[in-house]
Enzyme design. Sequence first.
Site, short mmCIF file in Angstrom:
data_model
loop_
_atom_site.label_atom_id
_atom_site.label_comp_id
_atom_site.label_asym_id
_atom_site.label_seq_id
_atom_site.Cartn_x
_atom_site.Cartn_y
_atom_site.Cartn_z
N GLY A 8 0.82 -1.22 0.00
CA GLY A 8 0.00 0.00 0.00
C GLY A 8 0.84 1.25 0.00
N ALA A 9 1.81 1.30 -0.91
CA ALA A 9 2.76 2.43 -0.92
C ALA A 9 2.47 3.43 -2.03
CB ALA A 9 4.19 1.91 -1.03
N SER A 10 1.28 3.36 -2.60
CA SER A 10 0.96 4.31 -3.67
C SER A 10 0.58 5.69 -3.14
CB SER A 10 -0.19 3.75 -4.54
OG SER A 10 -1.32 3.46 -3.73
N ASN A 86 1.67 -2.34 5.42
CA ASN A 86 1.00 -1.06 5.63
C ASN A 86 -0.38 -0.99 4.97
OD1 ASN A 86 0.89 2.08 5.85
ND2 ASN A 86 0.77 1.66 3.65
N SER A 138 -2.86 0.42 14.71
CA SER A 138 -3.54 1.71 14.94
C SER A 138 -3.78 1.86 16.44
CB SER A 138 -4.88 1.72 14.21
OG SER A 138 -5.73 2.72 14.73
N TYR A 151 -12.58 -2.41 12.02
CA TYR A 151 -11.22 -1.87 11.89
C TYR A 151 -10.44 -2.12 13.17
CZ TYR A 151 -7.59 1.67 10.93
OH TYR A 151 -6.40 2.33 10.74
#
Length: 242
Positions: A8-10, A86, A138, A151
Amino acid sequence: MKTVLITGASRGIGAACADAFGKAGYHVFVNYNKSEDRAERVCEKIKAEGGVCTAIQADITDRESVRRMVSLCRYHGGGLDVLVNNAGIDFYGTFEQTGPQIWDSMINTDLTGAYNVIYAALPELKNSAAGRIINVSSVWGIHGASCEVAYSAAKAGIIGLTKALAKELGPSGITVNCVAPGYIDTEMNARFDIKTVADITDRTPLSRTGTASDVAGAVLWLASAEASFVTGTVLGVDGGFM
Ligand code: NDP
């Protein structure tokens, strides 16, 4: 050259991690699912700064796609030294609004997704002289959030996974840690209005919201030689919010 795979590094926290690892001299594998253009832009920035970067598409909920991604890391980088789990999604709504499809999607992405990538990447990390796994949890995984039950459950699962796996992989020389960010200014939080953000800022001892770079700094430290005796820990990055 050390290698790191960041899921998820975009954009957001993952993109900031990619930037930080690129500057630190790693070959960075920038994973994305849908945002190819943005992942390519993250890579171009790293390359423009003299770094080495490869963008790889994979949906972390799809085990075959994850397996292919890890093979590409082996092919292009010779293996993996660091894995940053991530990638994640959120859902804001009451428990009654959290129907089975939403629940499954949250758990599949935010918890099982991390399992999928660790499972596929572990042989590579075991070949590294100092393998590192850093998971992004989180503050809600520790304390729970109203209207974010799925979540919070997934992020609590990430903490359990981190602590248990740290014990199991210690003898293999691999450290496993996680960060627990508070409110970070990214697109994930775009739904919050100015008043809510001001309220969060008021309740934060450091009197500001976090940036993606704040989290990237903590992740990079957990991957560093200075953190070689740190494992099974949950590092809060929340300005003292909790
Ligand atoms: P963003 O929504 O800005 O970015 C999410 C990233 O995850 C995108 O790069 C997206 O890629 C990727 N992603 C989502 N689903 C998948 C999938 N199935 N496979 C691969 N990649 C996927 O989020 P943030 O940067 O804010 O959050 C990053 C992490 O930090 C998440 O795990 C989040 O839960 C956690 N976190 C965030 C906080 C915050 O306040 N922002 C606080 C605490 C934790 P693409 O666009 O290509 O689909």
